[in-house]
Design a protein around this motif. Structure first.
Motif, mmCIF file in Angstrom:
data_model
loop_
_atom_site.group_PDB
_atom_site.id
_atom_site.type_symbol
_atom_site.label_atom_id
_atom_site.label_comp_id
_atom_site.label_asym_id
_atom_site.label_seq_id
_atom_site.Cartn_x
_atom_site.Cartn_y
_atom_site.Cartn_z
ATOM 1 N N GLU A 294 0.836 -1.204 0.000
ATOM 2 C CA GLU A 294 0.000 0.000 0.000
ATOM 3 C C GLU A 294 0.864 1.246 0.000
ATOM 4 O OE1 GLU A 294 -0.539 0.292 4.843
ATOM 5 O OE2 GLU A 294 -2.113 -0.648 3.639
ATOM 6 N N PRO A 295 0.317 2.390 -0.434
ATOM 7 C CA PRO A 295 1.081 3.641 -0.394
ATOM 8 C C PRO A 295 1.330 4.072 1.054
ATOM 9 C CG PRO A 295 -0.831 3.801 -1.867
ATOM 10 C CD PRO A 295 -0.996 2.558 -1.059
ATOM 11 N N LEU A 333 -2.362 -5.137 -4.053
ATOM 12 C CA LEU A 333 -1.603 -3.927 -4.369
ATOM 13 C C LEU A 333 -2.579 -2.759 -4.498
ATOM 14 C CD1 LEU A 333 0.934 -2.350 -5.206
ATOM 15 C CD2 LEU A 333 0.507 -3.107 -7.571
ATOM 16 N N GLU A 335 -2.926 1.180 -5.490
ATOM 17 C CA GLU A 335 -2.266 2.272 -6.201
ATOM 18 C C GLU A 335 -3.166 3.505 -6.179
ATOM 19 O OE1 GLU A 335 -0.086 0.849 -9.934
ATOM 20 O OE2 GLU A 335 -1.620 -0.696 -9.648
ATOM 21 N N ASP A 336 -2.597 4.607 -5.735
ATOM 22 C CA ASP A 336 -3.340 5.862 -5.634
ATOM 23 C C ASP A 336 -2.948 6.760 -6.811
ATOM 24 O OD1 ASP A 336 -4.844 7.980 -4.876
ATOM 25 O OD2 ASP A 336 -3.738 8.445 -3.043
ATOM 26 N N GLU A 337 -3.758 6.732 -7.867
ATOM 27 C CA GLU A 337 -3.511 7.552 -9.049
ATOM 28 C C GLU A 337 -4.207 8.911 -8.891
ATOM 29 O OE1 GLU A 337 -1.496 6.708 -11.339
ATOM 30 O OE2 GLU A 337 -1.158 4.637 -10.702
ATOM 31 N N GLU A 396 -8.029 -6.733 -11.516
ATOM 32 C CA GLU A 396 -7.673 -5.320 -11.381
ATOM 33 C C GLU A 396 -8.957 -4.506 -11.215
ATOM 34 O OE1 GLU A 396 -4.351 -2.806 -13.549
ATOM 35 O OE2 GLU A 396 -6.197 -2.771 -14.724
ATOM 36 N N LYS A 398 -10.681 -0.834 -10.660
ATOM 37 C CA LYS A 398 -10.454 0.596 -10.823
ATOM 38 C C LYS A 398 -11.713 1.349 -10.411
ATOM 39 C CE LYS A 398 -7.210 0.177 -14.722
ATOM 40 N NZ LYS A 398 -6.939 0.607 -16.124
#
Length: 412
Positions: A294-295, A333, A335-337, A396, A398
């Motif tokens: 994680e971030p 996983l 991901e913070d876009e 995945e 989103k």
């Protein structure tokens, strides 16, 4: 329901009524202006003045009647058309014969068209045909003979009124179709949401009871057999869309323990209107065989959107345990876009055989179709599944950062 009400209020008829209201006022001013410019040519100008006084008062007093379909009753339409016809038939008494034969306008002039159009908007092309026919007859009586210009004007009004009436009828039918389509869409989304909740809770519990009963044996085996029968029956109901509609909790929780239960509980505890850190909801999934990356900074999402993503992740991990085995490893996983959040669930299992998902959906096993893809679709996001036999599966997820609560809107 909110969308359905907006469709009704934004009816295509309303702009037509507004345009007709303005047209009647302008047509009254235009008719009076024509009379004023030729006042000295009238044989009985006082008769025309009296008629225009009545016409002006009637037009201003009935603005509310032509502002919408509710006020435009049959009684009003009859009286309105009577005033127009009276003005046409009074024209030979007020004006000279020379002006009439030369093609001079009637006393109401183009105001008559507004009366006919009111019939068209209110009742469709049949009412428009009736009103325009009466106006045509009055014009022929006023002129005394079917002159070329009179016939031309009569046909123009007749065709225009019928065309507008027909268009209004088609628009009404289209609105009814749209309203019905929105109702079906709302019902379908609610059915899919309930199906997801059932899959995440009841079906999983029944499947677990069936498996454990078969292992334990004895009376437990009979209980497991009954649970298996109920699971099949419930899956059939879900796949056919015959789902009961009781109100369900805002955060569906698996009946059994495990990561799914922990994540659901974490989602329920983070209620409120403020953003929720998605990491806090996915952290309970981490364990000996589930690795979480994680971030370092929070990953904020709307509370309901975050709970739906966590539930989709739970469904994906349940599939890993069920199909890849208890010893399979999984990796999460986050991901913070800038515009979206991406959560990837990957495992080292045997993968999914080609065509297996379609087959499962046909059998009523809607874990991927509803619990994963359905959730992300309702949030405005997407779920992509990549699986190669022998090389594991990757899901995945989103979701846009501005995702809203679709469930709450449907219930309100």
């Amino acid at each position: 329901m909110a969308r359905r009400e907006s469709v009704r209020r934004m009816s295509v008829e309303q702009p037509l009524w507004q345009a007709l209201t303005a047209y009647r006022v302008l047509a009254t001013v235009y008719a009076i202006g024509l009379f004023a410019t030729a006042y000295h040519e009238f044989t009985r100008p006082w008769l025309a003045v009296a008629y225009y006084a009545v016409l002006s008062v009637w037009t201003l007093a009935t603005l509310r009647n032509v502002a919408g379909a509710a006020g435009c009753t049959k009684r009003f339409l009859t009286a309105d058309l009577a005033i127009a016809l009276t003005g046409i038939l009074l024209t030979p008494l007020a004006d000279t014969h020379e002006r009439i034969t030369a093609g001079g306008p009637t006393l109401p002039s183009i105001w008559t068209a507004g009366s006919v159009l009111a019939f068209a908007i209110k009742g469709g092309w049949r009412w428009a045909a009736l009103a325009s026919t009466l106006v045509a007859a009055a014009n022929l009586i006023e002129r005394g003979a079917p002159a070329r210009d009179t016939v031309h004007n009569v046909i123009l009004v007749w065709v225009a009124a019928i065309a507008i009436g027909y268009v209004v009828e088609v628009a009404r039918a289209s609105e009814r179709t749209l309203a019905r389509a929105l109702e079906i869409e709302a019902a379908t989304r609610e059915r899919e949401r309930l199906a997801r909740d059932i899959h995440d809770s009841v079906l999983q519990v029944l499947a677990m009871v069936q498996r454990r009963g078969a292992v334990i044996g004895g009376e437990a085996a009979e209980l497991g057999r009954l649970a298996g029968e109920q699971e099949v029956a419930l899956r059939t109901l879900v796949s056919k869309g015959v789902v009961p509609a009781p109100r369900v909790p805002a955060s569906p929780l698996p009946a059994s323990g495990g990561p799914g239960h922990a994540a659901g509980r974490a989602g329920a505890e983070t209620g409120g209107d403020g953003p929720v850190d998605l990491r806090a909801l996915l952290a309970p999934y981490a364990g000996a065989r589930v690795s979480l990356a994680e971030p370092g900074a929070p990953v904020p999402l709307a509370p309901d959107a975050a709970r739906e993503v966590a539930a989709a992740v739970g469904a994906a991990l349940d599939n890993v345990r069920r199909h890849a085995g208890e010893q399979a490893r999984a990796w999460l996983l986050i991901e913070d876009e800038p515009d979206e959040v991406i959560v990837t669930v990957r495992d080292d299992g045997p993968g999914i055989p080609e065509g297996r998902l379609a087959q499962a959906e046909g059998e009523g096993r809607l874990g991927v179709a509803l619990s994963i893809r359905g959730r992300l679709r309702d949030l405005g996001g997407s779920a992509e599944l990549i699986s190669v036999p022998g090389q594991g599966t990757e899901v995945e997820l989103k979701v846009p950062k501005n995702a809203k609560d679709t469930r709450g809107k449907a219930e309100r």
